[in-house]
Structure formats: C-alpha cells, structure tokens
Enzyme design. Sequence first.
Site, PDB file in Angstrom:
ATOM      1  N   SER A 132       0.821  -1.200   0.000  1.00 54.99           N
ATOM      2  CA  SER A 132       0.000   0.000   0.000  1.00 54.99           C
ATOM      3  C   SER A 132       0.860   1.258   0.000  1.00 54.99           C
ATOM      4  CB  SER A 132      -0.966  -0.046   1.183  1.00 54.99           C
ATOM      5  OG  SER A 132      -1.910   0.971   1.105  1.00 54.99           O
ATOM      6  N   ASP A 300      -9.833  -5.072  -4.441  1.00 54.12           N
ATOM      7  CA  ASP A 300      -9.123  -3.998  -3.748  1.00 54.12           C
ATOM      8  C   ASP A 300      -9.720  -2.654  -4.140  1.00 54.12           C
ATOM      9  OD1 ASP A 300      -7.306  -2.213  -2.617  1.00 54.12           O
ATOM     10  OD2 ASP A 300      -5.586  -3.489  -3.062  1.00 54.12           O
ATOM     11  N   HIS A 329      -7.639  -5.526  -0.178  1.00 61.19           N
ATOM     12  CA  HIS A 329      -6.422  -4.810   0.208  1.00 61.19           C
ATOM     13  C   HIS A 329      -5.708  -5.457   1.395  1.00 61.19           C
ATOM     14  CE1 HIS A 329      -4.080  -1.148  -0.479  1.00 61.19           C
ATOM     15  NE2 HIS A 329      -3.962  -1.017   0.831  1.00 61.19           N
TER      16      HIS A 329
END
Length: 361
Positions: A132, A300, A329
Amino acid sequence: MSPVTFLAVVLCTVILFPKLTYAGELAGISKTCQSRSTGTTSLCSHLIEPSGYPCSEHSTKTKDGYLLGLQRVSSSIGKLRGAKGPPVLLLHGLFMDFWDWSWQELALFDLAEMIRYVNAITNSKVFVVGHSQGTIMSLAAFTQPEIVKMVAAAALLCPISYLDHITTPFVRDMVFMHLDGIMVDLGFHQLNFKSDFGTRMMDMMCDSNVDCGDLLASITGKNCCFNSSRVEYYLDNEPHPSSAKNLQHLFQMIRKGTFAKYDYGLIKNLKIYGQLKAPNFDLSHIPASLPIWMGYGGNDALADMKDVQRTIKELQSNPDMLYLENYGHIDFLLSIYAKRDVYDNMISFFRSYGNHGSASS
C-alpha cells in the site's frame, strides 16, 4: 534456506496504507524527535522477541535530522539452516505517522536512509517489500538514481502510484467533505481515530452512507480471507495516528489523478520547487534493470486495477504480476491463505535473483 530479514518498520509512518520493514534479517523502524515517533516501547521486546525471533535494536539519522530506530529480526532459533539470506526491507502503509511531513519525506529521506543503512551494515543490495503506502514510497524512491542503485529487487503488494479510481466509500466521502482541509484549518496536525475528534468524525461518517457494520470493507474493499476473530488483537496496536499533511497529500493524488510531490500552492511551490506546479514522480526513471514483482487483487478498493495498469504502462520494465481476483487490500497481509497464495510466489521471485552483490554495484 530461510531468508534472514532486516525488518525495518517505521513506527511513525501511516497505512493506506501500510509501510516499512527489511528482511534478510528483518528490521523495524521507529523515529524519535528529532523523531517522528512518540512511542517508547521497543518493537523487539513488545512484539518480536515474545514470538520467538531474535531481535536487535539499531538507529540511524536521516538527512533532514530525524532519528530512525530499526529492529533487526533473524529467523527463529533452530530454524535457520545454511547461509543467511540477503537483507529484505519490509514497508508497511498508512496510519503510523506524525506532524509536518507526508509520504514524500518518508520516501526521499526515511526510506533512502534505511536502504543506505542496511546496505552499509550488510554490504549487500537490499530486497524491498512494500504494501500500500509502502509501495507509494518505494516507487517514488526508485525514481532517484542514488537510492535505486542500492536495491536488488522489489516486491510490491497492492501497488499504488495513482489513486484517482479508488472505489472505497469511506475514503471517497472524506475526500468529498474536504476533511484534510478542515483539519488543517482547525489546526490539527494529525488524524487519530482514537481521539475525541477522530471518534466524532467516525460517528459522522457512519451516520452518512458508510456501512460501519463492515467498516474494514468500507475502507479497503471486500476481503475474502481475513480472519475476523483477530480484529480485537489488531486494534490493540492499530491504527496509529497519521500526519494531517500526509492525509492531504494522499487526497491531492485522488483529486488530481497525479503521482507528484506535495502541492503547497502556486507561491510556495515556486519557492520550494522552483515551479508553479508540484513536480511529478516520473515512473519511467525507474531503471528497466530493476526486477519488480507486483501482487494485486480484484476486490481492492484502494489499489484499483485501472490505477495499477496505469502504473505498469509507465514503467520501463515488465514486472512479474500476481493477480488474485477474490483478494482485497488487507488479504495480501492477513489472509489465512497468504503464504500459499502470495508469499510462496513472492519468495520464489526473490530466490530467482540469488546473490545480488554489493549495494552500489
């Protein structure tokens, strides 16, 4: 052979949102003021050693004067066979950061110094793993020749350089409300969901169109394989506060569809950058010779497939790709099947590059 990992986790950064670690021997990072972290508890004693892994504390100073505390983590006693593996730096995401900086400083100062330090200690190029926001930092840092020359290869989980196609209702509502601007105008330097302001904000969001019965999915997208029985354990340690400036930088990316430095406005941009607009990070400056592996998921809501494909098109190289249609995610970190679905593939990628020599060669 088990790779030893220098796990560098920077405690004062944020998670979209995860950040940094380094393996080959794992290293974890915290910052002190001049430190960007306010915590005093050692990661080694609090989380790592109780799990049976040898851990030692390290520190180094960034070019902008902040101290980074790193934790070097080795394979658990009795499990390491043969020679030690190369160093691997692990980068987490959002909600572990404070005060007057964004992921730009984390990439160009913090990550740069962590890579330099690990390289100097191990005399070896570094394998980088980011998730991320850790991938935002990595991609920005890799555009800088003096940093990328010390990197052997990179694995990016839920890779992000563009955010304009995110579908998460929670984040979209915060962007629409201009929460970042409100916080700055009110003099708040950090977003802390456990503070009175953070709690009131959450209540307000849950009274709108956000389904707080499944808050995690509202933020990250639906996660297929997350062990929900562990939520209380994770919430004991997360989320940490995040810098208001970092939040504003991320929201700028969403609104403008850019992968650029922090936008201070025309006059201050001219003073700081020598131009009216904040400069872009040019992904084509990442060397084609840098091996890159990427893992992304069909559910995601933060690292959207359209944005991932745009990132890939702007790179000179053709990264090794792992696509998992049902993954969200958080699954790339906490899926109960992550070893089989993600990590075995990623480790095979790293192993294919074997010994990678000194960091600057």
